[in-house]
Design a protein around this motif. Structure first.
Motif, short mmCIF file in Angstrom:
data_model
loop_
_atom_site.label_atom_id
_atom_site.label_comp_id
_atom_site.label_asym_id
_atom_site.label_seq_id
_atom_site.Cartn_x
_atom_site.Cartn_y
_atom_site.Cartn_z
N VAL A 45 -8.82 -31.60 54.58
CA VAL A 45 -9.11 -30.21 54.20
C VAL A 45 -9.34 -29.35 55.44
N SER A 46 -9.84 -29.94 56.51
CA SER A 46 -10.06 -29.17 57.75
C SER A 46 -8.73 -28.64 58.31
N ALA A 47 -7.69 -29.46 58.23
CA ALA A 47 -6.36 -29.01 58.69
C ALA A 47 -5.84 -27.90 57.80
N ALA A 48 -6.12 -27.97 56.51
CA ALA A 48 -5.68 -26.93 55.58
C ALA A 48 -6.38 -25.61 55.89
N ARG A 49 -7.67 -25.66 56.20
CA ARG A 49 -8.40 -24.42 56.55
C ARG A 49 -7.81 -23.77 57.80
N ILE A 50 -7.54 -24.59 58.81
CA ILE A 50 -6.98 -24.07 60.06
C ILE A 50 -5.59 -23.48 59.81
N ALA A 51 -4.78 -24.18 59.03
CA ALA A 51 -3.42 -23.71 58.73
C ALA A 51 -3.46 -22.41 57.94
N ARG A 52 -4.35 -22.32 56.97
CA ARG A 52 -4.44 -21.09 56.17
C ARG A 52 -4.87 -19.92 57.03
N ALA A 53 -5.86 -20.11 57.88
CA ALA A 53 -6.31 -19.03 58.76
C ALA A 53 -5.18 -18.58 59.68
N ALA A 54 -4.43 -19.53 60.22
CA ALA A 54 -3.31 -19.19 61.11
C ALA A 54 -2.22 -18.43 60.37
N LEU A 55 -1.87 -18.90 59.17
CA LEU A 55 -0.83 -18.22 58.40
C LEU A 55 -1.28 -16.84 57.93
N ARG A 56 -2.52 -16.73 57.48
CA ARG A 56 -3.01 -15.41 57.04
C ARG A 56 -3.02 -14.43 58.20
N ALA A 57 -3.43 -14.90 59.38
CA ALA A 57 -3.39 -14.03 60.56
C ALA A 57 -1.95 -13.64 60.88
N ALA A 58 -1.03 -14.57 60.74
CA ALA A 58 0.38 -14.30 61.06
C ALA A 58 1.00 -13.27 60.13
N VAL A 59 0.47 -13.13 58.91
CA VAL A 59 1.03 -12.14 57.99
C VAL A 59 0.18 -10.87 57.91
N GLY A 60 -0.79 -10.74 58.82
CA GLY A 60 -1.50 -9.47 58.91
C GLY A 60 -2.93 -9.45 58.46
N ASP A 61 -3.51 -10.60 58.13
CA ASP A 61 -4.92 -10.59 57.78
C ASP A 61 -5.75 -10.44 59.05
N CYS A 111 -2.48 -7.81 51.10
CA CYS A 111 -2.91 -6.51 50.59
C CYS A 111 -3.97 -5.94 51.53
N PRO A 112 -3.85 -4.69 51.96
CA PRO A 112 -4.80 -4.12 52.90
C PRO A 112 -6.16 -3.74 52.30
N ALA A 113 -6.29 -3.80 50.98
CA ALA A 113 -7.57 -3.44 50.36
C ALA A 113 -8.63 -4.46 50.77
N ASP A 114 -9.74 -3.99 51.35
CA ASP A 114 -10.79 -4.89 51.84
C ASP A 114 -11.38 -5.77 50.75
N ASP A 115 -11.40 -5.28 49.52
CA ASP A 115 -11.96 -6.06 48.42
C ASP A 115 -10.91 -6.91 47.70
N CYS A 116 -9.71 -7.01 48.28
CA CYS A 116 -8.64 -7.79 47.67
C CYS A 116 -8.11 -8.85 48.64
N ARG A 117 -7.34 -8.43 49.64
CA ARG A 117 -6.76 -9.30 50.66
C ARG A 117 -5.85 -10.38 50.06
N CYS A 132 -0.71 -5.25 46.84
CA CYS A 132 -0.36 -6.37 45.96
C CYS A 132 0.01 -5.82 44.59
N SER A 133 -0.68 -4.76 44.18
CA SER A 133 -0.40 -4.11 42.91
C SER A 133 -0.67 -2.62 43.07
N MET A 134 0.34 -1.82 42.84
CA MET A 134 0.15 -0.37 42.93
C MET A 134 -0.79 0.11 41.83
N ARG A 135 -0.75 -0.56 40.68
CA ARG A 135 -1.60 -0.15 39.56
C ARG A 135 -3.07 -0.41 39.83
N VAL A 136 -3.37 -1.45 40.60
CA VAL A 136 -4.78 -1.78 40.83
C VAL A 136 -5.21 -1.31 42.22
N CYS A 137 -4.80 -2.03 43.26
CA CYS A 137 -5.27 -1.72 44.62
C CYS A 137 -4.73 -0.39 45.13
#
Length: 151
Positions: A45-61, A111-117, A132-137
């Motif tokens: 699971v530690s590798a999954a956390r690192i991978a997710r953080a890296a991928l999320r950063a790579a797509v703009g988080d 999604c750039p909404a701080d309460d969504c991401r 992510c959704s024009m109707r919501v965020c």
């Protein structure tokens, strides 16, 4: 483009749900369950956390990625070369690599909404989708902006 690759990458990015304040990667059991649902071997699971953080950063988080090395091999099959991974993190990274090779990586967005991401795949023709959704965020942000201008 493989919709399976898109689904795997986006689903992995969304193991963190900011709006509901849930995280599949909080514990090994959650990670094993997520991986098993997709027919994959979980791995640490530690590798999954690192991978997710890296991928999320790579797509703009806004996360700061850690260095990441994931073992993925190329296997020659009768229908051509294929990326093969030992575990779920490798499978996600192989899917992300295929999206990048096909020029589709830039369509994976946060999604750039701080309460969504929430992570999503931009299917718009000109790759201009923001929310992510024009109707919501998108609607919430437009309403906030309108109220600020009126104040």
């Amino acid at each position: 483009m493989s919709s399976a690759d898109v689904s795997l990458v986006v689903d992995f990015l969304n193991t963190l749900d900011v709006e509901d304040d849930t995280d599949v990667l909080t514990n090994a059991a959650g990670w094993r369950g997520w991986s098993h649902e997709r027919g994959l071997e979980a791995g640490p699971v530690s590798a999954a956390r690192i991978a997710r953080a890296a991928l999320r950063a790579a797509v703009g988080d806004t996360l700061r990625p850690s260095p990441l090395t994931v073992p993925v091999t190329v296997q020659l099959a009768p229908d051509g070369p294929a990326l093969v991974a030992r575990d779920a993190v490798g499978a996600v990274m192989a899917a992300a690599a295929r999206l990048a090779v096909l020029g589709q990586w830039s369509r994976v967005k946060i999604c750039p909404a701080d309460d969504c991401r929430w992570a999503f795949y931009d299917e718009s023709r000109n790759r201009s989708r923001t929310w992510c959704s024009m109707r919501v965020c998108g609607n919430r942000e437009k309403a906030r902006s309108w109220r600020q201008r009126q104040a």
